[in-house]
Design an enzyme around this catalytic site. Structure first.
Site, short mmCIF file in Angstrom:
data_model
loop_
_atom_site.label_atom_id
_atom_site.label_comp_id
_atom_site.label_asym_id
_atom_site.label_seq_id
_atom_site.Cartn_x
_atom_site.Cartn_y
_atom_site.Cartn_z
N LYS A 39 0.90 -1.28 0.10
CA LYS A 39 0.05 -0.03 -0.04
C LYS A 39 0.93 1.34 -0.02
O LYS A 39 2.14 1.09 0.08
CB LYS A 39 -0.75 -0.04 1.20
CG LYS A 39 -0.14 0.04 2.52
CD LYS A 39 -1.14 0.10 3.74
CE LYS A 39 -0.43 0.05 4.78
NZ LYS A 39 -1.33 0.13 6.20
N TYR A 77 14.54 31.36 2.33
CA TYR A 77 13.58 32.41 2.81
C TYR A 77 13.81 32.60 4.27
O TYR A 77 14.07 31.74 5.19
CB TYR A 77 12.32 31.61 2.68
CG TYR A 77 11.80 31.41 1.30
CD1 TYR A 77 11.27 32.44 0.77
CD2 TYR A 77 11.79 30.15 0.64
CE1 TYR A 77 10.85 32.18 -0.91
CE2 TYR A 77 11.12 29.82 -0.60
CZ TYR A 77 10.98 31.13 -1.61
OH TYR A 77 10.43 30.89 -2.69
#
Length: 814
Positions: free
Chosen positions: A484, A710
């Site tokens: 999965k 940033y």
């Protein structure tokens, strides 16, 4: 090889059962899945910790295999084939190989060590093949099984052998020595690999030296520890950087422009030699290769010219996404008969399409005359059901008529100039070429173009980890493997193909669309959907998936659809809630569940399962035990009242290791397959599966006072060399990994992350690292590991793995 089954019987001292004593053996096999098995194959039914090849004998007989080495004859196979019954089939395989080796009397080079065996083997093959017809171990076939398979590939035309031997514990090398019987030994670097199998370094050296007990000459880096174990009848031929008493003393090395100049003294004379490498390991491996050339009395000019042309060895075979929905098996750096057989088996194990194409160069060093060689190649092509062959080279072009649906080109350049006229779409393509043909250019044309950040998945490591956990299981306990969440971030379909090749019993996915994708990719294994929404039931039925049912409401919804479609005994899986309190029937709903299903023939309870909440935490052992006991009681009640015999399973990865007595009928392997364990001791035995790699896009130096990224969260206190890496939080790297918390590895050195992780990039400090733009960057793998990252980020390895974006290209390799 041409040995009769009658001769094989006497070689193995076996008990003979059959009616064809004169049957001829041409090949040996241990893989029931190989399409190359035939009437002239001798199949050794090996028995592993959790896999017994005897189970596949009936199927092999149906495909035409007639000769078997077994420990027992399966009941339904008596009088159907020739059987040689022995006590141990692995020992028998090794005995067979040792006998076969004794039929040949040319020089054999045997290599062992912790590191460098395969590289030195490949370099020696390159250096010596102009003068010898070489047989060598394919890839890294150096194990208790790989060595005999390598030696059995010798034929009458070979006149030099190069075989490597690897061991992980005591009492293994003696067996390999009897098979290889080297006349010339090469001991490569002794490092820390497989340390856990030996009491100390001394024992490791002593065990590895057993390979050379009857060798005429041993090449090694001078060491008193090694010399303690050199046989009196073996001539020592040593080299050293430090000890001038060595036979070859390397007095100096100079590094310039990615190459090393070695100055060495031999027999009183001084020489120098250039090699195109600068790292320590490559330099040592090159010296080992040089020593062989010196021992064989090669002229200095030949040594210098050939050593300058050494190349990086690509030891892995990669599975990649290609253009036009193709799958590419990239084995573009070697072309010999044995490795072709291996590559074709990989093509079959990873095959996603009915259509299969092989792009093949001229084949070298087969030992066969060309007519016989290409007849054998054509037979392999037919056995593996290849639809199209594209041959490149002067020789293969001459034998074009041996193949059906074959087109040939004299050179790689000819192929490339005609590329647009060739149709490649919706097919699996094996690219197999000798290095001189530069097939990497063909790979570049066919490979799907993505950005330079990749997640490399080691399929051998997945196989190893699977077998590690299978070895913990009791006989007949089945195994479901969870694929999965895109195979825990590693890539679902490719891993599912490998698991299908290994014949696991079930695959598990979370949602229907994951299962549908696998079915569309050709997966035939049963697939259980753990979290099916009611709206997906029709699709689940359409694609032959098997839903987990965890509530009365869901059960009624599925039964309604099943009845409308006139289904009969459609497999479903009943989930019980034993304490996780996530999904499942609780104890007070079990009676209603039983009443609903009693007498109902529309569905069949294929399995009953539950999920443990604390299987990895010793503090909650009692709670885990209470879950197991409740599961046993509730599932037994359902079984007894419905008079059914379903598969029962509750253990996940941690449960397999921590609760071995409660395996029931099946276990579910998840994160452990991908090399992650919650147990530090167990972690040492698992292999790393995924390595997230990128490159340096740009390097700049900023002065003190400047900032990076940033928010100016990093301010340089001094002149700082900064490298920008094209990977960021959109690729799955947590922003919390920035600001000095995390690091990447560049040229085996840690580079701290500076400032914030950006969406598509991050910046690192490389002030103390010798690096260039374009150099590789390791984001995670062996170091830092995903477990280390998870701990620093206060999360779990699952989150780190599953966060890697699908825009990051997955490259699968063996």
């Amino acid at each position: 090889m041409s040995i009769t089954i009658k001769n094989s019987n006497s070689i193995l001292d076996a008990k003979w059962f059959g009616n064809q004593p004169e049957a001829t053996i041409e090949t040996v096999s241990i893989d029931s899945r190989s399409l190359q098995n035939s009437e002239q194959t001798l199949f050794f039914a090996l028995v592993g910790p959790n896999n017994d090849a005897h189970h596949y004998i009936k199927d092999l007989i149906a495909t035409g295999v007639q000769n078997f080495v077994v420990t027992r004859i399966p009941e339904d196979c008596e009088n159907q084939a020739n059987f040689l019954v022995v006590e141990n089939t692995l020992v028998a395989l090794q005995q067979f190989a040792a006998y076969y080796r004794s039929l040949f009397h040319f020089p054999i080079i045997g290599l062992t060590g912790s590191n460098g065996k395969t590289i030195v083997k490949e370099w020696l093959n390159f250096l010596l093949s102009p003068d010898y017809n070489v047989i060598r171990s394919p890839k890294s076939y150096n194990s208790q099984v790989g060595v005999p398979l390598s030696v059995i590939a010798i034929n009458e035309k070979h006149n030099l052998g190069i075989f490597e031997a690897g061991i992980s514990t005591v009492a293994e090398m003696d067996k390999l020595e009897k098979i290889i019987k080297p006349t010339l030994g090469v001991l490569t670097n002794i490092g820390s690999s497989h340390d856990e199998g030996f009491a100390d370094l001394e024992q490791k050296i002593q065990q590895k030296m057993l390979l050379f007990q009857d060798a005429e000459v041993l090449i090694y880096q001078k060491s008193s520890q090694v010399e303690n174990y050199i046989s009196a009848k073996t001539k020592a031929f040593s080299w050293s950087f430090k000890d001038e008493n060595a036979d070859v003393f390397v007095s100096k090395k100079e590094i310039t422009n990615q190459e090393t100049t070695l100055f060495y003294q031999y027999k009183g004379n001084s020489y120098q030699l250039k090699i195109p490498f600068i790292d320590k390991a490559s330099v040592e491996n090159a010296i080992s290769s040089l020593m062989v050339l010196l021992h064989l009395d090669y002229e200095t000019s030949v040594i210098q010219s050939r050593m300058e042309m050494l190349f990086p060895v690509e030891m892995r075979l990669e599975v990649k996404n290609g253009i036009n929905n193709c799958s590419i098996i990239d084995d573009s750096y070697s072309s010999d008969f044995q490795s072709l057989k291996i590559a074709l088996d990989v093509l079959e194990s990873q095959n996603q399409f009915e259509k299969k194409t092989v792009i093949l160069s001229d084949i070298f060093q087969s030992g066969f005359p060309n007519e016989q060689l290409y007849a054998k190649v054509a037979q392999l092509i037919v056995s593996n059901k290849i639809n199209r062959v594209i041959g490149i080279g002067e020789t293969i072009s001459e034998f074009k008529d041996q193949f059906s649906n074959c087109i040939t080109f004299k050179t790689t350049a000819d192929f490339i100039s005609n590329f647009e006229k060739l149709d490649f779409s919706n097919e699996s393509i094996l690219i197999k070429g000798a290095r001189s043909f530069q097939f990497e250019e063909i790979v570049a044309l066919l490979e799907e173009k993505t950005h330079e950040t990749v997640l490399e998945i080691n399929l051998n490591a997945i196989s190893y980890n699977l077998n590690f956990f299978k070895s913990k299981l009791k006989p007949k306990v089945k195994i479901m493997v969870m694929v999965k969440a895109f195979g825990y971030g590693n890539g679902g379909l490719e891993i599912a193909k490998l698991l299908e090749h290994h014949k696991v019993d079930y695959l598990g996915v979370a949602f229907a669309d994951e299962g549908i994708s696998l079915k569309n990719g050709g997966i035939k294994l049963p697939i259980m959907v753990l979290n099916p929404e009611n709206t997906s039931f029709s699709a689940i039925i359409q694609y032959g998936l098997e839903p987990e049912i965890y509530s009365i409401k869901g059960l009624h919804a599925f039964l309604k659809i099943a009845k409308q479609k006139n289904l009969s005994h459609f497999p479903i899986h009943i989930k019980l809630d034993t304490g996780m309190h996530r999904l499942g029937f609780e104890e007070n709903t079990v009676d209603e569940l039983i009443a609903t299903l009693k007498g109902n023939s529309t569905v069949k309870i294929q399995s009953i399962l539950s999920h443990m909440a604390t299987s990895d935490d010793p503090k909650h052992y009692d709670f885990a035990l209470s879950q197991i006991q409740l599961f046993d009681r509730l599932s037994s009640k359902i079984i007894n009242e419905l008079e059914i015999n379903p598969i029962r399973h509750i253990l996940n990865t941690s449960g397999i290791s921590n609760f071995p007595d409660t395996q029931f009928d099946m276990v579910r392997l998840g994160i452990g397959l991908y090399g992650v364990s919650n147990d530090e001791n167990e972690q040492k035995y698992l292999e790393n599966v995924g390595t997230l790699k990128s490159i340096i896009s740009q390097i700049r130096t900023i002065p003190a006072g400047d900032s990076v990224g940033y928010g100016r969260r990093f301010m340089a206190e001094k002149s700082t060399k900064v490298a920008t890496i094209p990977i960021g939080y959109a690729d799955g790297i947590a922003r919390a990994w920035g600001n000095g918390v995390g690091f990447v590895l560049i040229n085996e050195q840690k580079a701290s992350i500076l400032g914030s992780v950006c969406m598509d990039m991050l910046m690192v400090d490389v002030s103390e690292i010798d690096c260039l733009e374009g150099d590789d960057v390791i984001v995670f793998g062996e170091s830092p590991t995903v477990s280390y990252m998870a701990k620093k980020l206060n999360t779990i390895p699952y989150e780190v793995l599953t966060s890697i974006s699908q825009r990051v290209k997955r490259v699968f390799y063996r």
